[in-house]
Design a protein around this motif. Structure first.
Motif, short mmCIF file in Angstrom:
data_model
loop_
_atom_site.label_atom_id
_atom_site.label_comp_id
_atom_site.label_asym_id
_atom_site.label_seq_id
_atom_site.Cartn_x
_atom_site.Cartn_y
_atom_site.Cartn_z
N GLU A 253 -38.96 81.92 63.46
CA GLU A 253 -40.23 82.92 63.88
C GLU A 253 -40.42 83.77 62.54
O GLU A 253 -41.54 83.99 62.23
CB GLU A 253 -40.06 83.53 65.05
N VAL A 254 -39.33 84.46 62.01
CA VAL A 254 -39.69 85.27 60.97
C VAL A 254 -40.22 84.86 59.80
O VAL A 254 -41.10 85.26 58.93
CB VAL A 254 -38.25 86.28 60.61
N GLN A 255 -39.68 83.62 59.32
CA GLN A 255 -40.03 82.84 58.12
C GLN A 255 -41.56 82.47 58.57
O GLN A 255 -42.47 82.66 57.43
CB GLN A 255 -39.17 81.74 58.07
N THR B 242 -40.33 85.46 51.09
CA THR B 242 -39.21 86.04 51.64
C THR B 242 -39.24 87.60 51.56
O THR B 242 -40.17 88.05 51.10
CB THR B 242 -37.86 85.66 50.59
N ALA B 243 -38.36 88.25 52.41
CA ALA B 243 -38.47 89.65 52.65
C ALA B 243 -37.04 90.12 52.53
O ALA B 243 -35.93 89.45 52.86
CB ALA B 243 -39.47 90.18 53.85
N ALA B 244 -36.83 91.27 51.93
CA ALA B 244 -35.47 91.95 51.91
C ALA B 244 -35.70 93.48 51.67
O ALA B 244 -36.74 94.05 50.95
CB ALA B 244 -34.61 91.51 50.87
N ARG B 245 -34.51 94.10 51.76
CA ARG B 245 -34.09 95.37 51.30
C ARG B 245 -33.89 95.47 49.96
O ARG B 245 -32.56 95.15 49.73
CB ARG B 245 -33.34 96.34 52.38
N PHE B 246 -34.70 95.98 48.89
CA PHE B 246 -34.19 96.20 47.72
C PHE B 246 -33.86 97.37 47.25
O PHE B 246 -34.53 98.53 47.35
CB PHE B 246 -35.32 95.64 46.54
N ASP C 226 -35.16 93.13 68.75
CA ASP C 226 -36.11 91.77 68.61
C ASP C 226 -36.22 91.68 67.20
O ASP C 226 -37.59 92.31 66.94
CB ASP C 226 -37.18 91.75 69.62
N LEU C 227 -35.80 91.09 66.26
CA LEU C 227 -36.29 91.01 65.00
C LEU C 227 -37.61 90.50 64.67
O LEU C 227 -38.30 90.86 64.12
CB LEU C 227 -34.97 90.29 64.16
N PRO C 228 -37.95 89.33 65.30
CA PRO C 228 -39.42 88.75 65.11
C PRO C 228 -40.48 90.03 65.51
O PRO C 228 -41.33 90.17 65.01
CB PRO C 228 -39.57 87.47 65.82
N ALA C 229 -40.15 90.60 66.53
CA ALA C 229 -41.12 91.67 66.93
C ALA C 229 -41.18 92.86 66.03
O ALA C 229 -42.22 93.38 65.66
CB ALA C 229 -40.72 92.27 68.23
N GLN C 230 -39.90 93.01 65.49
CA GLN C 230 -39.90 94.42 64.46
C GLN C 230 -40.68 93.94 63.21
O GLN C 230 -41.51 94.67 62.79
CB GLN C 230 -38.67 94.57 64.12
N VAL C 231 -40.65 92.81 62.64
CA VAL C 231 -41.09 92.35 61.48
C VAL C 231 -42.61 92.15 61.88
O VAL C 231 -43.43 92.47 60.90
CB VAL C 231 -40.58 90.98 61.14
N LYS C 232 -43.00 91.47 62.97
CA LYS C 232 -44.58 91.51 63.18
C LYS C 232 -45.26 92.74 63.24
O LYS C 232 -46.25 92.89 62.59
CB LYS C 232 -44.77 91.00 64.71
#
Length: 175
Positions: free
Chosen positions: A35-37, A115-119, A154-160
């Protein structure tokens, strides 16, 4: 002999319950990652007309390099368009797992490849222009604890939510 049968059945039921819980957790995590992808890919398409920021990943170079940090030359190994999802900072964990002394900017970036990440940005490297992020460190993947100021696990909710905020920010910035 019959006295152990009840205990054996109970132990088997308990072991089966743990195995089923582990399988359900793995399936849930796999579904969340998918879902995140999907969300990240959709966001890239919506953000593509906006913003001009770039992530530049660098590595030590023995001779010539485009950047310098503490007298060490660094060469560009990757360059990719990006959009900032969150402005974070903190102390990075070193390869030994210990927190480093230096406080660093560490934005969460969505890259054009989806992709997403903390840099973790190099404090001693000056970008050549506004909107450039320069990092010589391996990024940290997005996890449920990336966005520390929320109780939502909920990771998908946070990302959304972060993606929605970023899309509106870049649309309104007009660039």
């Amino acid at each position: 002999m019959g006295g152990l049968d009840d205990e054996i059945r109970a132990a088997r039921a308990c072991a089966d319950s743990w195995a089923n819980a582990d399988q359900r957790r793995a399936e849930r995590e796999q579904n969340e990652a998918a879902e995140v992808q999907r969300l990240l890919a959709e966001a890239v398409e919506r953000l593509r007309p906006h913003g001009s920021e770039v992530l530049i990943q660098v590595k030590p170079a023995p001779f010539r390099g485009e950047y310098t940090a503490n007298g060490q030359r660094l060469r560009q190994v990757a360059r990719q368009r990006c959009w900032k999802l969150a402005s974070l900072s903190g102390r990075r964990r070193g390869e030994d797992g210990e927190l480093e002394d230096e406080w660093m900017e560490s934005p969460v970036l969505l890259l054009e490849d989806g992709t997403a990440a903390r840099f973790w940005l190099d404090n001693d490297v000056r970008p050549e222009r506004e909107g450039e992020y320069v990092s010589s460190y391996a990024p940290d993947p997005i996890t449920k604890s990336t966005f520390m100021n929320t109780s939502n696990s909920d990771l998908p909710a946070q990302v959304k939510r972060r993606l929605g905020e970023a899309i509106v920010h870049y649309e309104r910035a007009g660039s």
